[in-house]
Design an enzyme around this catalytic site. Sequence first.
Site, PDB file in Angstrom:
ATOM      1  N   CYS A  12     -17.288 -13.108 -11.099  1.00 52.27           N
ATOM      2  CA  CYS A  12     -17.121 -13.703 -12.425  1.00 52.27           C
ATOM      3  C   CYS A  12     -16.483 -15.080 -12.298  1.00 52.27           C
ATOM      4  O   CYS A  12     -15.485 -15.236 -11.599  1.00 52.27           O
ATOM      5  CB  CYS A  12     -16.247 -12.791 -13.269  1.00 52.27           C
ATOM      6  N   CYS A  29      -8.709 -15.051 -16.045  1.00 54.59           N
ATOM      7  CA  CYS A  29      -8.708 -13.991 -17.053  1.00 54.59           C
ATOM      8  C   CYS A  29      -7.801 -12.865 -16.579  1.00 54.59           C
ATOM      9  O   CYS A  29      -7.731 -12.560 -15.398  1.00 54.59           O
ATOM     10  CB  CYS A  29     -10.135 -13.502 -17.225  1.00 54.59           C
ATOM     11  N   CYS A  67      -9.529  -8.591 -14.746  1.00 60.36           N
ATOM     12  CA  CYS A  67      -9.888  -8.044 -13.431  1.00 60.36           C
ATOM     13  C   CYS A  67      -8.945  -8.586 -12.367  1.00 60.36           C
ATOM     14  O   CYS A  67      -8.984  -9.774 -12.051  1.00 60.36           O
ATOM     15  CB  CYS A  67     -11.296  -8.474 -13.044  1.00 60.36           C
ATOM     16  N   CYS A 127     -18.734 -11.077 -20.489  1.00 61.35           N
ATOM     17  CA  CYS A 127     -17.892 -10.381 -19.515  1.00 61.35           C
ATOM     18  C   CYS A 127     -18.752  -9.434 -18.692  1.00 61.35           C
ATOM     19  O   CYS A 127     -19.495  -8.627 -19.234  1.00 61.35           O
ATOM     20  CB  CYS A 127     -16.795  -9.611 -20.252  1.00 61.35           C
ATOM     21  N   GLN A 153     -13.228   7.685 -23.744  1.00 64.67           N
ATOM     22  CA  GLN A 153     -13.254   7.147 -22.376  1.00 64.67           C
ATOM     23  C   GLN A 153     -14.171   5.935 -22.290  1.00 64.67           C
ATOM     24  O   GLN A 153     -15.249   5.932 -22.885  1.00 64.67           O
ATOM     25  CB  GLN A 153     -13.727   8.223 -21.391  1.00 64.67           C
ATOM     26  N   GLU A 169      -3.235  16.512 -30.733  1.00 62.80           N
ATOM     27  CA  GLU A 169      -3.445  15.061 -30.671  1.00 62.80           C
ATOM     28  C   GLU A 169      -2.678  14.384 -31.809  1.00 62.80           C
ATOM     29  O   GLU A 169      -2.601  14.910 -32.913  1.00 62.80           O
ATOM     30  CB  GLU A 169      -4.960  14.802 -30.783  1.00 62.80           C
ATOM     31  N   ASP A 201      -3.576  14.983 -20.780  1.00 66.58           N
ATOM     32  CA  ASP A 201      -4.247  13.698 -20.509  1.00 66.58           C
ATOM     33  C   ASP A 201      -3.526  12.622 -21.313  1.00 66.58           C
ATOM     34  O   ASP A 201      -4.068  12.069 -22.254  1.00 66.58           O
ATOM     35  CB  ASP A 201      -5.729  13.816 -20.912  1.00 66.58           C
ATOM     36  N   CYS A 249      -3.851   8.211 -16.313  1.00 72.25           N
ATOM     37  CA  CYS A 249      -4.310   6.835 -16.078  1.00 72.25           C
ATOM     38  C   CYS A 249      -3.186   5.987 -15.494  1.00 72.25           C
ATOM     39  O   CYS A 249      -3.293   4.766 -15.432  1.00 72.25           O
ATOM     40  CB  CYS A 249      -4.876   6.223 -17.358  1.00 72.25           C
TER      41      CYS A 249
HETATM   42  N1  SAH Z   1      -8.456  13.687 -23.420  1.00 73.58           N
HETATM   43  C1  SAH Z   1      -8.978  12.693 -24.330  1.00 73.58           C
HETATM   44  C2  SAH Z   1      -7.971  11.640 -24.770  1.00 73.58           C
HETATM   45  C3  SAH Z   1      -7.092  11.032 -23.700  1.00 73.58           C
HETATM   46  S1  SAH Z   1      -6.278   9.523 -24.130  1.00 73.58           S
HETATM   47  C4  SAH Z   1     -10.227  12.055 -23.762  1.00 73.58           C
HETATM   48  O1  SAH Z   1     -10.535  12.205 -22.577  1.00 73.58           O
HETATM   49  O2  SAH Z   1     -10.940  11.386 -24.525  1.00 73.58           O
HETATM   50  C5  SAH Z   1      -4.715  10.027 -24.667  1.00 73.58           C
HETATM   51  C6  SAH Z   1      -4.682  10.539 -26.083  1.00 73.58           C
HETATM   52  O3  SAH Z   1      -3.335  10.932 -26.370  1.00 73.58           O
HETATM   53  C7  SAH Z   1      -5.057   9.532 -27.157  1.00 73.58           C
HETATM   54  O4  SAH Z   1      -6.029  10.111 -27.984  1.00 73.58           O
HETATM   55  C8  SAH Z   1      -3.756   9.292 -27.924  1.00 73.58           C
HETATM   56  O5  SAH Z   1      -3.948   9.076 -29.299  1.00 73.58           O
HETATM   57  C9  SAH Z   1      -3.035  10.597 -27.706  1.00 73.58           C
HETATM   58  N2  SAH Z   1      -1.555  10.609 -27.802  1.00 73.58           N
HETATM   59  C10 SAH Z   1      -0.692   9.622 -27.506  1.00 73.58           C
HETATM   60  N3  SAH Z   1       0.576  10.066 -27.610  1.00 73.58           N
HETATM   61  C11 SAH Z   1       0.512  11.371 -27.968  1.00 73.58           C
HETATM   62  C12 SAH Z   1       1.488  12.381 -28.206  1.00 73.58           C
HETATM   63  N4  SAH Z   1       2.789  12.127 -28.097  1.00 73.58           N
HETATM   64  N5  SAH Z   1       1.057  13.611 -28.532  1.00 73.58           N
HETATM   65  C13 SAH Z   1      -0.263  13.886 -28.631  1.00 73.58           C
HETATM   66  N6  SAH Z   1      -1.227  12.969 -28.427  1.00 73.58           N
HETATM   67  C14 SAH Z   1      -0.856  11.726 -28.093  1.00 73.58           C
END
Ligand code: SAH
Length: 497
Positions: free
Chosen positions: A72, A78, A81, A186, A325, A375, A426, A453
């Site tokens: 790029c 930027c 990356c 991009c 995602q 969530e 997650d 992540c």
């Molecule tokens: N497993 C899902 C989302 C993962 S991202 C997937 O793969 O698509 C993380 C998620 O956690 C987001 O949707 C965010 O809104 C949520 N989040 C952030 N803080 C939180 C909390 N304290 N309790 C519950 N959810 C939360």
Amino acid sequence: MISKNDEVLLEIDGYGHSGEGIGHVDGYTLFVQGAIPGEQVRVRVVKAKKNYGYGKILSVEETSDARVEPVCPVARRCGGCELQHMSYEEQLRFKTGHVRECMERIGGVDGLLCPDGMTDSEPEMTKSSIPSEGVRMEVLSAFSCDAEPCRYRNKAQFPIGRDRSGRPVAGFYAARSHEIIPCEDCLLQDAKINRILMIIMDHVREVDKELADESMVYNEETHTGWLRHVYIRLGYATGQMMVCLVVNDRIGSDYEKKAGSRYRLTDLVTKIAREPGEKAVLLNENTKKTNVVPGEKYIQLTGLPYIEDRIGQLRFQIGPDSFYQVNPHITKKLYDKALEYAALNGRETVWDLYCGIGTISLSMARHAKQVIGVEIVPQAIGNAKENAKINQIENATFIPGAAEDVIDEAMADWGGIPLPDVVVVDPPRKGCDEKLITAIGKAAPDRIVYVSCDPATLARDIARLRPYGFELKKVCVVDQFWQTRHVETVVLLSHSI
Ligand code: SAH
């Protein structure tokens, strides 16, 4: 003693957390963005603290075989990356090394073995001698996908501003700054996303010329002007697109015809809708002086208030505020890995904490007795419930709220939520709240599948779960974010006996 503006010749002997090279001069550590271990670089010290500083490359005197020319043209300016100067194999080596180092240093994990086919060549990363019976890391790379790993992203958020000559531009912020580096094609984005951006920016530039004032484009300093951000999301499997214009204006139901006519909004919506694929075009109000991109209020200009996508056999509705995602080429593999680690036999209760729109919950529901998703974003919970319905899944329940509160209350006050056999978490980069770790410890599931992540907070949480008897059993590094320092990891934790 190293001081600012010194010129230093440096041997790079390791990586920092963000993929920057690290070198030492008489015990003093210098971080150098864009340098690779094994290289000798001449740097100017741009910041000098007591024990460490930052260097900027003046020249590379000895070049690593892993160095490549960035694809790029704005890669160096930027902030998106950080790893474009590394071959893909080197990017993976850095990422697996980083995960391993976090696990060892922060997580107190011993004996993690390098992935098959990858040697221990990262110098600083590998510090402990490794016993022969450790856990061997797995890697899922973008190259294990069918598509080329370029142009992999399904979502972009472009800040809009003006270049030095005053011309409206879209792009990305430079690292640690709010300077917009113009970039309207991009290379990480799906081409369909950049095509829509081009249509919008052509329109903006055309109308901007007609307007006598400066109102078309937002100016962060003066907090004036109209268009702040363009946010585009693509349903990769369905071709549906969500296009959201974030504007510094009060919006209402008649906005398009009245205030919006100044910016020829109807004309712009028509141009966007003419492109292939179903569209959801939204306007978002953000009149605050803030870094937060979308405000709370949306109006629908055309299409539905969500788009749909498919992952494997499942369909998902995704609203603008819901997490989804960003690399559709690897999402199914990531979820399949989580499912493999969960090792379900159809009789389990699964908690899917931080469940978003229920993607993991629903991909596990058919293999479990029941799934409970939690969530914090209400719109995502709305999507998750709808997603269960459209996929005819009846054994998934979704609860709105912060996972730490919902689960803590459930553990304190029995009756509501059945105890889990498997817990999936997650969380966002900051990891799990300590209160949640305690509640999971009390809930005592057989297995925890942690999708992360951020390897540093993952490792911290692994250490926090150890007193409850959970040990690391499997690790998979998933390279969702080619060219960037970001890395996704899936791990399995279970009791030692
Ligand atoms: N497993 C899902 C989302 C993962 S991202 C997937 O793969 O698509 C993380 C998620 O956690 C987001 O949707 C965010 O809104 C949520 N989040 C952030 N803080 C939180 C909390 N304290 N309790 C519950 N959810 C939360």
